[in-house]
Design a protein around this motif. Structure first.
Motif, PDB file in Angstrom:
ATOM      1  N   ILE A   2      33.642  42.689  16.964  1.00  0.00           N
ATOM      2  CA  ILE A   2      34.636  41.626  16.960  1.00  0.00           C
ATOM      3  C   ILE A   2      34.831  41.123  18.390  1.00  0.00           C
ATOM      4  O   ILE A   2      35.081  41.905  19.310  1.00  0.00           O
ATOM      5  CB  ILE A   2      35.977  42.117  16.386  1.00  0.00           C
ATOM      6  CG1 ILE A   2      35.777  42.646  14.950  1.00  0.00           C
ATOM      7  CG2 ILE A   2      37.005  40.996  16.418  1.00  0.00           C
ATOM      8  CD1 ILE A   2      35.279  41.608  13.980  1.00  0.00           C
ATOM      9  N   CYS A   3      34.718  39.813  18.579  1.00  0.00           N
ATOM     10  CA  CYS A   3      34.915  39.193  19.890  1.00  0.00           C
ATOM     11  C   CYS A   3      36.162  38.307  19.842  1.00  0.00           C
ATOM     12  O   CYS A   3      36.481  37.705  18.816  1.00  0.00           O
ATOM     13  CB  CYS A   3      33.709  38.342  20.268  1.00  0.00           C
ATOM     14  SG  CYS A   3      32.177  39.279  20.432  1.00  0.00           S
ATOM     15  N   GLU A   4      36.856  38.239  20.978  1.00  0.00           N
ATOM     16  CA  GLU A   4      38.059  37.417  21.079  1.00  0.00           C
ATOM     17  C   GLU A   4      38.053  36.729  22.424  1.00  0.00           C
ATOM     18  O   GLU A   4      37.868  37.378  23.464  1.00  0.00           O
ATOM     19  CB  GLU A   4      39.307  38.286  20.923  1.00  0.00           C
ATOM     20  CG  GLU A   4      40.595  37.499  20.858  1.00  0.00           C
ATOM     21  CD  GLU A   4      41.796  38.376  20.538  1.00  0.00           C
ATOM     22  OE1 GLU A   4      42.923  37.962  20.855  1.00  0.00           O
ATOM     23  OE2 GLU A   4      41.594  39.472  19.977  1.00  0.00           O
ATOM     24  N   ASN A   5      38.230  35.420  22.430  1.00  0.00           N
ATOM     25  CA  ASN A   5      38.213  34.713  23.711  1.00  0.00           C
ATOM     26  C   ASN A   5      39.608  34.661  24.330  1.00  0.00           C
ATOM     27  O   ASN A   5      40.591  35.121  23.737  1.00  0.00           O
ATOM     28  CB  ASN A   5      37.614  33.310  23.536  1.00  0.00           C
ATOM     29  CG  ASN A   5      38.508  32.402  22.693  1.00  0.00           C
ATOM     30  OD1 ASN A   5      39.517  32.843  22.134  1.00  0.00           O
ATOM     31  ND2 ASN A   5      38.120  31.136  22.568  1.00  0.00           N
ATOM     32  N   ARG A   6      39.673  34.101  25.547  1.00  0.00           N
ATOM     33  CA  ARG A   6      40.945  33.974  26.264  1.00  0.00           C
ATOM     34  C   ARG A   6      41.157  32.503  26.586  1.00  0.00           C
ATOM     35  O   ARG A   6      40.325  31.877  27.254  1.00  0.00           O
ATOM     36  CB  ARG A   6      40.905  34.773  27.572  1.00  0.00           C
ATOM     37  CG  ARG A   6      40.469  36.229  27.424  1.00  0.00           C
ATOM     38  CD  ARG A   6      41.531  37.067  26.730  1.00  0.00           C
ATOM     39  NE  ARG A   6      42.793  37.053  27.424  1.00  0.00           N
ATOM     40  CZ  ARG A   6      43.053  37.697  28.567  1.00  0.00           C
ATOM     41  NH1 ARG A   6      42.102  38.418  29.143  1.00  0.00           N
ATOM     42  NH2 ARG A   6      44.243  37.629  29.136  1.00  0.00           N
ATOM     43  N   GLY A  79      33.763  29.114  23.879  1.00  0.00           N
ATOM     44  CA  GLY A  79      34.402  27.836  24.155  1.00  0.00           C
ATOM     45  C   GLY A  79      34.407  27.485  25.627  1.00  0.00           C
ATOM     46  O   GLY A  79      34.776  26.371  25.995  1.00  0.00           O
ATOM     47  N   THR A  80      33.995  28.406  26.496  1.00  0.00           N
ATOM     48  CA  THR A  80      33.958  28.152  27.934  1.00  0.00           C
ATOM     49  C   THR A  80      32.834  27.183  28.281  1.00  0.00           C
ATOM     50  O   THR A  80      31.736  27.272  27.734  1.00  0.00           O
ATOM     51  CB  THR A  80      33.736  29.472  28.702  1.00  0.00           C
ATOM     52  OG1 THR A  80      34.790  30.373  28.390  1.00  0.00           O
ATOM     53  CG2 THR A  80      33.682  29.239  30.198  1.00  0.00           C
ATOM     54  N   MET A 143      40.077  31.989  19.466  1.00  0.00           N
ATOM     55  CA  MET A 143      39.116  32.356  18.412  1.00  0.00           C
ATOM     56  C   MET A 143      38.910  33.859  18.409  1.00  0.00           C
ATOM     57  O   MET A 143      38.874  34.502  19.466  1.00  0.00           O
ATOM     58  CB  MET A 143      37.780  31.650  18.635  1.00  0.00           C
ATOM     59  CG  MET A 143      37.814  30.163  18.370  1.00  0.00           C
ATOM     60  SD  MET A 143      36.158  29.421  18.464  1.00  0.00           S
ATOM     61  CE  MET A 143      35.905  29.438  20.221  1.00  0.00           C
ATOM     62  N   ARG A 144      38.787  34.374  17.201  1.00  0.00           N
ATOM     63  CA  ARG A 144      38.468  35.789  17.006  1.00  0.00           C
ATOM     64  C   ARG A 144      37.386  35.838  15.925  1.00  0.00           C
ATOM     65  O   ARG A 144      37.588  35.330  14.827  1.00  0.00           O
ATOM     66  CB  ARG A 144      39.704  36.567  16.571  1.00  0.00           C
ATOM     67  CG  ARG A 144      39.546  38.078  16.606  1.00  0.00           C
ATOM     68  CD  ARG A 144      40.910  38.755  16.367  1.00  0.00           C
ATOM     69  NE  ARG A 144      40.813  40.197  16.542  1.00  0.00           N
ATOM     70  CZ  ARG A 144      40.464  41.041  15.576  1.00  0.00           C
ATOM     71  NH1 ARG A 144      40.179  40.582  14.366  1.00  0.00           N
ATOM     72  NH2 ARG A 144      40.404  42.339  15.820  1.00  0.00           N
ATOM     73  N   PHE A 145      36.230  36.423  16.245  1.00  0.00           N
ATOM     74  CA  PHE A 145      35.095  36.329  15.315  1.00  0.00           C
ATOM     75  C   PHE A 145      34.130  37.484  15.563  1.00  0.00           C
ATOM     76  O   PHE A 145      34.219  38.200  16.570  1.00  0.00           O
ATOM     77  CB  PHE A 145      34.362  34.997  15.520  1.00  0.00           C
ATOM     78  CG  PHE A 145      33.910  34.777  16.936  1.00  0.00           C
ATOM     79  CD1 PHE A 145      32.652  35.169  17.352  1.00  0.00           C
ATOM     80  CD2 PHE A 145      34.781  34.196  17.856  1.00  0.00           C
ATOM     81  CE1 PHE A 145      32.246  34.990  18.657  1.00  0.00           C
ATOM     82  CE2 PHE A 145      34.376  34.016  19.170  1.00  0.00           C
ATOM     83  CZ  PHE A 145      33.106  34.406  19.577  1.00  0.00           C
ATOM     84  N   GLU A 146      33.220  37.672  14.612  1.00  0.00           N
ATOM     85  CA  GLU A 146      32.160  38.659  14.794  1.00  0.00           C
ATOM     86  C   GLU A 146      31.053  38.075  15.652  1.00  0.00           C
ATOM     87  O   GLU A 146      30.718  36.896  15.542  1.00  0.00           O
ATOM     88  CB  GLU A 146      31.587  39.088  13.440  1.00  0.00           C
ATOM     89  CG  GLU A 146      32.530  39.966  12.638  1.00  0.00           C
ATOM     90  CD  GLU A 146      31.814  40.648  11.485  1.00  0.00           C
ATOM     91  OE1 GLU A 146      30.580  40.751  11.539  1.00  0.00           O
ATOM     92  OE2 GLU A 146      32.504  41.063  10.543  1.00  0.00           O
TER      93      GLU A 146
END
Length: 468
Positions: A2-6, A79-80, A143-146
């Motif tokens: 699971i990845c989560e951006n900032r 998204g960066t 966003m939080r996604f695999e």
């Protein structure tokens, strides 16, 4: 994973992030292909500066791309977008070294702008490889996604053949009778193996044609023994006689029909017969497979019975051991992985497996029947609930018949980008069978395989003599 951006509001000045990466030669080949930068300093097979050492130095911008990966995956994450980046490079990394990319947030500006110090360092000694500063546009949406599972990449390099050649080069060159090397490919392969000190060739054939072939490829025959014998049947008998006399340790097929050479090998009183059946073993260098893959028998025995398959398996195990596989894992192939009396190959496979358990086949681990998928794929073996040291790990594939073996070897070659070397086993000496389609590396690898097997057999014979 699971990845989560900032997003911009979440990021604080002073925050840090890092990722680690092992540099591999394949990474550098992928970079060369994608970027178009074919500088040989970065390629593991090349000596980029002529100093006799193959450098495999990590391309500077590949090192820099690790910063991009860190920014895009972790901090700030998905998204960066880049606005600016500068680098100063201080040291070099090489294939096999582990590196670490680091970023530290140093500022926040308008319109979602984030400024970060960037650095990549070698983990073993902490040496800084590059430093710099990045300015990025932070993600606007949380966003939080695999993590994405991207399509895999396979680099079509033939590292196993290269390793076999390297193993063979320090050995005493094997005297090899090369029968009818009367055209450029067959002669060139023998001369290349001689240049690498793998073989000492004795050329047997039509002197005029051999000299013409040498002239065509710009090679000299100076210092190489050449026996003038235009008739292929007679040349084959002469090559066999050299082996019987102890002047040659192996045979190599040149530009003649295979059956002409094997007719001389199988001659009852003057040939090279042993108690074993002659069998052929392809040694395949398949990109993406972690070890050489042996396929047998795909060239000699058309529809082998169980007794012949015992020799096929034992010969392949003996060769695999010579190539450095301590206890070869042998998968006996069928269309199914369960015994079905209506499918004879599945019955033979089960019997061969049991014969190995009882010591009638020695030196390896034999299991079957196995379908192709669960012989080479751990995932497929697990899906079907097969618990075996061979399933998913097979180093030797024993096919039901010549049709299946020929198809498998050619599929690996033309669909998977493999190269195939080959050896005939079961005679008093290894026999290199070449194909018109073989390239220089395949021909040289076949000679290296013969040399490695010959060296091991000679060593075993010497030990037995000393023990007596």
């Amino acid at each position: 994973m699971i990845c989560e951006n900032r997003v911009w509001d979440e990021i604080e000045i002073g925050e840090t992030a890092e990722l680690r990466r092992l540099c591999t030669a394949d990474d550098f080949y992928v970079f060369a292909t994608v970027s178009g930068n074919h500088n040989p300093m970065h390629l593991a097979d090349e000596d980029g500066d002529g100093d006799g050492v193959k450098e495999a130095i990590a391309p500077a911008m590949w090192i820099g791309s690790l910063v991009s990966a860190l920014l895009g995956n972790i901090m700030p994450g998905a998204g960066t977008l880049y606005r600016a980046q500068n680098f100063r490079f201080h040291a070099r990394a090489r294939a096999g070294e582990e590196v670490r990319a680091r970023v530290k947030v140093t500022g926040k500006g308008p319109d979602g702008e984030i400024t970060l110090d960037t650095c990549v360092e070698r983990i073993s000694d902490g040496a800084k490889l590059c430093t710099g500063e990045a300015v990025v546009e932070a993600p606007k949406t949380k966003m939080r996604f695999e993590a994405h599972e991207l399509p895999g990449l396979i680099v079509r390099r033939h590292v196993h053949f290269e390793r076999l050649v390297e193993l063979a080069q320090p050995l005493p060159p094997i005297p090899m009778a090369v029968v009818a090397p009367e055209e450029p490919n067959s002669l060139g392969g023998a001369l290349l193996a001689a240049e690498h000190t793998i073989i000492t060739p004795i050329l047997i054939g039509d002197r005029r044609k051999i000299e013409l072939a040498a002239s065509e490829i710009g090679r000299s025959l100076e210092g190489i023994e050449l026996l003038d014998e235009p008739d292929h049947a007679a040349a084959s008998r002469a090559g066999v006689a050299l082996v019987r006399a102890g002047r040659a340790g192996a045979l190599m097929k040149g530009h003649l029909h295979t059956d002409e050479l094997l007719r001389a090998v199988l001659a009852k009183d003057t040939g090279l017969r042993t108690a074993r059946r002659l069998t052929h073993v392809f040694v395949m260098d398949v990109p993406g497979v972690a070890h050489p893959l042996l396929v047998t028998d795909a060239a000699i025995n058309i529809a082998p019975d169980l007794k012949t398959k015992v020799d096929i398996v034992q010969n392949a195990i003996d060769l695999a051991i010579s190539l450095g596989m301590a206890e070869p894992k042998v998968g006996v192939l069928s269309a199914v992985e369960t015994v079905n009396p209506d499918i004879p190959s599945s019955v033979d496979a089960a019997l061969l497996s049991k014969m190995c358990e009882r010591g009638q086949i020695t030196g390896g681990i034999v299991d079957g029947p196995l379908a192709m998928d669960n012989a080479v794929s751990i995932a497929a073996a697990r899906t079907k609930g097969i618990d075996s040291p061979v399933a998913g790990h097979a180093e030797v594939l024993v096919v039901p018949n010549l049709d299946a073996g020929n198809m498998l070897a050619k599929q690996l070659t033309y669909l998977a980008g493999a190269e195939g070397a080959g050896l005939v086993m079961g005679a008093r000496a290894p026999i290199v069978l070449t194909s018109r389609a073989d390239g220089d590396m395949a021909r040289m690898a076949s000679c290296a395989i013969a040399a490695l097997h010959w060296a091991r057999v000679e060593g075993l014979d010497a030990m037995k003599a000393a023990a007596q």
